[in-house]
Design an enzyme around this catalytic site. Structure first.
Site, mmCIF file in Angstrom:
data_model
loop_
_atom_site.group_PDB
_atom_site.id
_atom_site.type_symbol
_atom_site.label_atom_id
_atom_site.label_comp_id
_atom_site.label_asym_id
_atom_site.label_seq_id
_atom_site.Cartn_x
_atom_site.Cartn_y
_atom_site.Cartn_z
ATOM 1 N N THR A 42 14.911 49.779 17.850
ATOM 2 C CA THR A 42 14.871 48.975 18.785
ATOM 3 C C THR A 42 16.307 48.535 19.260
ATOM 4 O OG1 THR A 42 12.888 47.911 18.033
ATOM 5 C CG2 THR A 42 14.004 46.741 19.632
ATOM 6 N N HIS A 45 17.544 50.964 21.546
ATOM 7 C CA HIS A 45 16.796 50.908 23.057
ATOM 8 C C HIS A 45 17.495 49.770 24.046
ATOM 9 C CE1 HIS A 45 13.457 53.973 22.716
ATOM 10 N NE2 HIS A 45 13.377 53.377 21.251
ATOM 11 N N HIS A 62 18.394 42.335 14.119
ATOM 12 C CA HIS A 62 17.520 41.558 13.338
ATOM 13 C C HIS A 62 17.187 41.850 12.209
ATOM 14 C CE1 HIS A 62 15.484 44.958 15.545
ATOM 15 N NE2 HIS A 62 14.734 44.941 14.529
ATOM 16 N N CYS A 92 4.383 29.995 18.360
ATOM 17 C CA CYS A 92 4.431 28.640 18.106
ATOM 18 C C CYS A 92 3.660 28.009 16.823
ATOM 19 C CB CYS A 92 3.076 27.940 19.361
ATOM 20 S SG CYS A 92 1.512 28.713 19.044
ATOM 21 N N CYS A 95 -1.724 28.583 17.567
ATOM 22 C CA CYS A 95 -2.418 29.309 18.596
ATOM 23 C C CYS A 95 -3.294 30.053 17.798
ATOM 24 C CB CYS A 95 -1.710 30.045 19.815
ATOM 25 S SG CYS A 95 -0.983 31.475 19.108
ATOM 26 N N CYS A 106 1.211 35.838 20.682
ATOM 27 C CA CYS A 106 1.406 34.317 20.941
ATOM 28 C C CYS A 106 2.410 34.173 22.432
ATOM 29 C CB CYS A 106 2.466 33.666 19.994
ATOM 30 S SG CYS A 106 2.613 32.041 20.331
ATOM 31 N N ILE A 175 12.654 55.548 10.350
ATOM 32 C CA ILE A 175 11.269 54.819 10.068
ATOM 33 C C ILE A 175 10.148 55.753 9.916
ATOM 34 C CG2 ILE A 175 10.260 55.001 12.519
ATOM 35 C CD1 ILE A 175 10.644 51.575 10.919
#
Length: 349
Positions: A42, A45, A62, A92, A95, A106, A175
């Protein structure tokens, strides 16, 4: 300290490593001193401008492992100096989707290093409820694998793979290699892999693939032969190419399942034969990120040595070399993954 070193992606294809303001810690937040951060597909990308370009300039990263360095005034139950990893998907918390651990849906979701500044930096601040402490005996290079392994844990769960079910993995990059290993842990047999790159194919065999096919035109016949003519129970697309998604549907049996994992470019699509899909009772389910319990389970698997990690932990660069790493010039033989270490002096050239 009022500033820290960080790699800021200022435009597609261009990092600037510079001193930036230290992140502020809110009352319910934790400051993490980043020890190591893996480079994810990612991230590539994002670097190439294919994903999250509207968020630039951005500090990506991350797949982090670090040490708790600061606590907000409301934080309890955590100690400065503890090793930690981070559940990077911030919803959040209240939710319908957050309650079901479907946080990416979310309405207010933010992803660390994708939608907000991440861990290609000396420090990052995160909400307390997303901090997962880790045992002292697990090294940082292993802890930096928790997030990507969690992604595969979630995908394997969604695919509902059972003991003795056959599986095809399309693409044996980092992956894909993890998918091979998790499918085997789930009891899948045989596990057939499509991979044209000879060195990745060799690592796929080391990871436990029962057969590796280099030519897509031969895959269906190999799968048929190994499954008594039925086709695979599950096919996992790990690359994000429409042609491979079509191939995934071609190699599954009637009643089989396609696990959509590879990120295709925005606007790319695959035409699904609806009547055939209905009559064969085939299914498709997407999965892209690990969250919640997936992270904890990934940490347990890694701590207890359930995955072969040597192809993911042997290559690290200092943050000052991040531009070269993303340009694809630094990956040594026998490795599938590269990590960024914030202290460049600690990394041998």
């Amino acid at each position: 300290m009022s500033t820290m070193k960080a790699a800021v992606l200022v435009a597609p294809g261009r990092f600037e490593v510079s001193d930036v303001p230290m992140p502020e810690i809110g009352p319910d937040e934790v400051l993490i001193w980043v020890e190591r951060c893996g480079i994810c597909g990612t991230d590539v990308h994002i670097f190439n401008g294919h994903y999250s370009a509207h968020n630039l300039p951005l500090i990506p990263g991350h797949e982090l492992a670090g040490t708790i360095a600061g606590l907000g005034e409301n934080v309890t139950g955590l100690e400065i100096g503890r090793k930690a990893v981070v559940d990077i998907n911030f919803g959040c918390g209240n939710c319908f989707y957050c309650r079901r651990n479907e946080i990416l849906n979310c309405a207010s979701v933010e992803q660390l290093g994708i939608g907000r500044d991440g861990a290609f930096a000396e420090f990052v601040s995160v909400p307390q409820r997303h901090v997962i402490t880790a045992p002292d005996d697990v090294p940082f290079e292993i802890l930096a694998l928790v997030e990507p392994v969690a992604c595969v844990v979630r995908a394997t769960r969604k695919a509902n793979v059972g003991i003795g079910q056959s599986a095809v993995v399309l693409g044996a990059g980092p992956i894909g290699n993890m998918h091979i290993q998790l499918l085997r842990l789930a009891g899948a047999a045989p596990v057939v892999v499509l991979e044209a790159n000879p060195y990745r194919a060799e690592l796929a065999v080391a990871a436990g693939a029962d057969a590796v096919v280099s030519d897509a035109l031969e895959l269906k016949a190999v799968v048929s032969d190994l499954t008594d003519g039925r086709g695979a129970d599950v096919a996992v697309e790990c690359v994000g190419i429409p042609e491979l998604y079509r191939l995934a549907f071609d190699v599954i049996r009637p009643g089989g399942h396609v696990s959509a994992f590879g990120l295709a470019a925005e606007g790319e699509s695959h035409s699904l034969p609806l009547l055939e899909t209905v009559l064969r009772e085939n299914s498709l389910k997407g999965s892209v990120a690990g969250m919640g319990q997936d992270m904890h389970d990934a940490l347990v698997l890694l701590r207890h040595g359930r995955l072969r990690t040597d192809a993911f932990t042997g290559s690290a660069i200092g943050i000052d070399r991040i531009q070269t790493a993303f340009e694809g010039n630094d990956m040594p033989s026998g490795q599938l993954k590269m990590s960024v270490v914030m202290d460049s002096a600690a990394v041998s050239a």
